[in-house]
Scaffold this motif. Sequence first.
Motif, short mmCIF file in Angstrom:
data_model
loop_
_atom_site.label_atom_id
_atom_site.label_comp_id
_atom_site.label_asym_id
_atom_site.label_seq_id
_atom_site.Cartn_x
_atom_site.Cartn_y
_atom_site.Cartn_z
N ARG A 129 0.70 -1.20 -0.25
CA ARG A 129 -0.23 -0.13 0.03
C ARG A 129 0.85 1.14 -0.07
O ARG A 129 0.47 2.38 0.59
CB ARG A 129 -0.94 -0.03 1.23
CG ARG A 129 -2.02 -1.14 1.06
CD ARG A 129 -2.99 -1.23 2.49
NE ARG A 129 -3.63 -2.45 2.34
CZ ARG A 129 -3.09 -3.53 2.70
NH1 ARG A 129 -1.92 -3.43 3.17
NH2 ARG A 129 -4.04 -4.54 2.66
N GLN B 266 -12.50 2.73 4.72
CA GLN B 266 -11.27 3.17 4.55
C GLN B 266 -10.88 4.18 5.76
O GLN B 266 -9.62 4.39 6.06
CB GLN B 266 -10.79 3.83 3.30
CG GLN B 266 -10.62 2.75 2.22
CD GLN B 266 -9.50 1.80 2.12
OE1 GLN B 266 -8.35 2.26 2.64
NE2 GLN B 266 -9.98 0.62 1.92
N ARG C 175 -8.51 3.49 9.05
CA ARG C 175 -7.67 2.40 8.91
C ARG C 175 -6.20 2.90 8.21
O ARG C 175 -5.94 3.73 8.15
CB ARG C 175 -8.25 1.29 7.59
CG ARG C 175 -9.26 0.64 7.94
CD ARG C 175 -9.60 -0.49 7.00
NE ARG C 175 -10.84 -1.25 7.53
CZ ARG C 175 -10.72 -2.36 8.20
NH1 ARG C 175 -9.81 -2.48 8.78
NH2 ARG C 175 -11.94 -3.03 8.43
N CYS C 176 -5.23 1.96 8.50
CA CYS C 176 -3.72 2.18 8.21
C CYS C 176 -3.23 3.27 9.02
O CYS C 176 -2.76 4.12 8.76
CB CYS C 176 -3.53 2.64 6.79
SG CYS C 176 -4.16 1.42 5.67
N MET D 76 -0.79 4.85 11.27
CA MET D 76 0.57 4.76 11.43
C MET D 76 1.00 5.69 12.38
O MET D 76 0.53 6.78 12.71
CB MET D 76 1.37 4.92 10.14
CG MET D 76 1.01 3.81 9.24
SD MET D 76 1.38 4.29 7.68
CE MET D 76 0.31 5.16 7.01
N PRO E 147 1.88 1.07 6.12
CA PRO E 147 0.32 1.08 6.25
C PRO E 147 -0.16 -0.35 6.47
O PRO E 147 0.30 -1.34 6.04
CB PRO E 147 0.06 1.46 4.81
CG PRO E 147 1.22 1.80 4.13
CD PRO E 147 2.46 1.36 4.79
N ASN E 148 -0.98 -0.52 7.48
CA ASN E 148 -1.82 -1.84 7.81
C ASN E 148 -3.01 -1.59 8.20
O ASN E 148 -3.29 -0.96 9.11
CB ASN E 148 -0.93 -2.28 9.11
CG ASN E 148 -1.62 -3.50 9.59
OD1 ASN E 148 -2.38 -4.25 9.09
ND2 ASN E 148 -1.24 -3.72 10.78
N PRO E 149 -3.96 -2.03 7.46
CA PRO E 149 -5.46 -1.80 7.46
C PRO E 149 -5.98 -2.32 8.80
O PRO E 149 -6.97 -1.94 9.28
CB PRO E 149 -6.05 -2.73 6.49
CG PRO E 149 -4.98 -2.75 5.42
CD PRO E 149 -3.76 -3.03 5.91
N ARG F 174 -6.04 0.41 13.40
CA ARG F 174 -7.06 1.23 12.93
C ARG F 174 -7.73 2.17 14.23
O ARG F 174 -7.55 1.81 15.36
CB ARG F 174 -8.02 0.76 12.20
CG ARG F 174 -8.81 -0.28 13.09
CD ARG F 174 -9.74 -1.20 12.42
NE ARG F 174 -10.97 -0.28 11.48
CZ ARG F 174 -12.08 -0.96 11.13
NH1 ARG F 174 -12.19 -2.23 11.37
NH2 ARG F 174 -12.99 0.04 10.61
N GLY G 132 -2.22 8.64 8.44
CA GLY G 132 -2.87 7.80 7.79
C GLY G 132 -4.14 7.25 7.99
O GLY G 132 -4.79 6.56 7.06
N ARG H 224 -6.27 8.28 4.25
CA ARG H 224 -5.29 8.52 3.50
C ARG H 224 -5.60 8.60 2.00
O ARG H 224 -6.78 8.70 1.48
CB ARG H 224 -4.26 6.90 3.53
CG ARG H 224 -5.20 5.81 2.96
CD ARG H 224 -4.80 4.46 3.41
NE ARG H 224 -3.31 4.45 3.27
CZ ARG H 224 -2.62 3.86 2.29
NH1 ARG H 224 -3.42 3.03 1.19
NH2 ARG H 224 -1.47 3.69 2.10
N THR I 167 1.78 7.06 3.35
CA THR I 167 3.00 6.22 4.22
C THR I 167 3.52 7.16 5.25
O THR I 167 3.41 8.65 5.14
CB THR I 167 3.94 5.75 3.14
OG1 THR I 167 4.32 6.76 2.49
CG2 THR I 167 3.37 4.59 2.43
#
Lengths: 571, 328
Positions: free
Chosen positions: A121, A269, A272-273, A275, A428-430, A433, A504, A507, A539
């Motif tokens: 991602r 979305q 999520r992600c 960071m 990034p990691n869904p 969150r 993020g 994003r 990112t």
Amino acid sequence: MCRLVFAQIWQATTVIVDASNIADGTKLPADLCIIGAGVAGIAVALEFEHSRISVLLLEAGGVKEAAATQAFYDGDVIDRSLHPPLTRYRRCALGGSSGIWGGRCVPFDPIDFEARPWVPRSGWPLRYEDLLPYYKRASWLCEAGEFAYSADEAFPDGMPAILSRFRGRHFTDTTLERFSCPTNFGMRYRKRLLAARNITVLLRASAVELDEGGDGQSVAEVSVATLGGLRFSVQPRYVVLAAGGLEVPRLLLASRRQQPAGIGNAHDQVGRCYMSHIAGTIGKVSLPAAFGRPCHGYRTSDDGTYCRRRFALTADAQQRLGVGNFIARLHHPAPRDPSHRTGVLSALFFARPAIRFEYALRLHGHGKLSARDWLRHLCNVAFDLPDTCRFAWHWLRDHSLAERKFPSVIVRPKGGQYSVDFHAEQAPNPQSRVTLGTKRDALGMPKLVVDWRVTPLDMRTVREALAALKADFSQTGCATLEYDPDEVEACALRYGAYGGHHIGTARMSASPQDGVVDAQCRVHGMDNLFIAGSAVFPTSSQANPTLTIAALALRLADGLKRDLSVKLGCC
Amino acid sequence: LLGIRPWAALLVERRGERVVVLGGGGFVGGAIMRALTEAGFAAFAAHRHPVGGPAAAGVCDATDPVVVRNTLLGAGCVVNAVLGDAASMLAATRNITAAASMLGLRRVVHLSSMAVYGPTVGLVQESAKLIGGRSYADAKIACEAASGADAIILRPGIVYGPGGEQWAGRIGRLLRAGRLGDLGEAGDGRCNLIHARDVGAAVVAALARPGLEGRIFNLSTPAPPRWNQVFFAFGRAIGAVPVARVAAWRLMVEGRVLTPLLHLAKIGGMSARLPAAMPRSLLALFGQDIMLDYHMADQALGFARTADADGLGECAAWFLRRYGKPRR
């Protein structure tokens, strides 16, 4: 009556007003409503200074931090050992978290904007070159001086290397971090906000919901509430959501009058992600006497800015090793361990209760210190009294009393052994969150639940990069780095999500399926809703986010000016 | 020249016309003299003190109506660049207006100042209300009122250039002394730079172009930088680095304590050895977010401007020649 009150405020010379002056039920018109008066919000607002665009800047806090408004930020953290409480590292007041930041300014690297096959991602829908003109302006706005982030640019007459003769295969020591004063945007730009008659700052005004118009593609109203029980709304042409990386998803998710999943969340979305950065201090760096003293501290550039070199993992090395971005600094040993024999560090350890939580974190440690260690700390201070007093004077003069503050503690350890301070990208990691919980705050807004997670890639980035740094040191013989590879993960997670970098959660993406905003920071599917701040970063880079937040905000403002000039025929 | 300036042909017609510049021995007056001479006018500098240099010059007490009238005899135009105390400036303006009317001068150009706008902020057009508020500004407003209905009034911003002691010499010395630098919020004001050479060019245009009687023009750079930016650029160019942050409390001490003391010392006759003062009015200017609207001057006068960077570079070169390189 309502309109009269607002008209009076609108025409008043002083246009920073408390929301309690607004009559209940008022509908305030504005060309541009900015939610959040932090770095991003103020940067956008200042771009419209003295223009014909009426700007309404909503800030949930007051001029100064207060417990009642800070409590808006309260929420739940799934793993408290990995993430600080949500009221920490954030500041609900004019200027936002710039009231507590450390001032480190670093641009993202060109590789951060690219799609990297080894980082899922990754890739921004804009290029480094697109942001470069705004970085130049942002650096001044952040009071970090001119955009000269390499030693050659900032110091054409030369700047000493951290370690003489260092020539790394994986790392370079030519990039710089520059330091803001650190600038509290609220205090620094308050006068300009006051002077601009087209800008109104409403304090203690919390946006609690974004109401869409009939078409579901634009924000027709921003509902605002105060702790005093007032409710009113703003009817804007454009909305910029600049409330910070955690409050942005909160408000989007809480605005579900027409879209049950929340605004901008058609593809699940939002939030999520999430960071931050992976940071820590590790190992022992020994320097051969023959190579002279290291230059790990600050130099002042022509514009008066404190600058510091660091070891940066090159783009080639990132690709070769298949890891994220990473930087390291030569650092003093952990103050908690008295074996450093340095009075300044022991004095710092004693002073930790007086240091703000966000900065004292590294001085604390797990477990109790033995009586023998306490005694050794006392001996360090006693036997190193002249240096300790010298440091105290330097700190008083160059940090506490100075407007441009000396950024951090720089000491030469008596034992001659340093450590490595690192700051690494989190991928990034869904599954990492933020969501809305069931609890509500004083205004009835759902509180956040934060589930911050790291991935194996994050740990691999730290492990591989440290190994590469060790190899670079030993290859040139300028230093030796010793650390226990089994302790890397513990070191990297000791401080958890580091530095209050909330990245993020909304994003940027080319397609609505992959993110929340487009390359112009406009929420996918919405005509007049934009997001400014680190929430939109796809990112996280190795860099602290503030400079990029400011640069993106300036870019967003430029786009808005173009839009408004077409629609309103002004700007 | 003809291609660039549509009114340039008119210069040919005016070639040799006598233009008297009252205050022509000063920094700005000198620049106007050079511009007029280059444009072919028979420029004559009238100053209260004897003026050196190649230009035609003479001593003239502008507060004396008879002397002014005699000085303007045979002139086609007059430029009022008199600088002094409020009473002198006003008396000079009245005398020039009366003499110009009596002698039937073709054109009167009066040099005013952006100070007439007082503490106004934002974009300021020529039609803005004149607020003044300080003795110099009030005097300039009074002078504008006394300059006659047909006079062309120029309101320049910060007139700088090589040899300009006020905005190059003084600022450079203050930067080197660390008394100026990055002023933070106090240096956020806009620096409406206008090179002295460009003021001269504007005067030439004002004398040459038809139909400008009674008009007023702001003279400024199109995108005025902030004072902090100017201090950094100029400080670096003259080697006053690092351009350090000057704390707000230090500026307060400068304005409220040091300046009155320096003023007292000046009264005591010690002015030659004293450092430059930074009165509160100057400090207020550094923080004043005012932008002069330059469009009208562009449209009506159409003179070419010196780029800010080039102008500051010239000033730095002059400063280094005048004051030497910094001691390290």
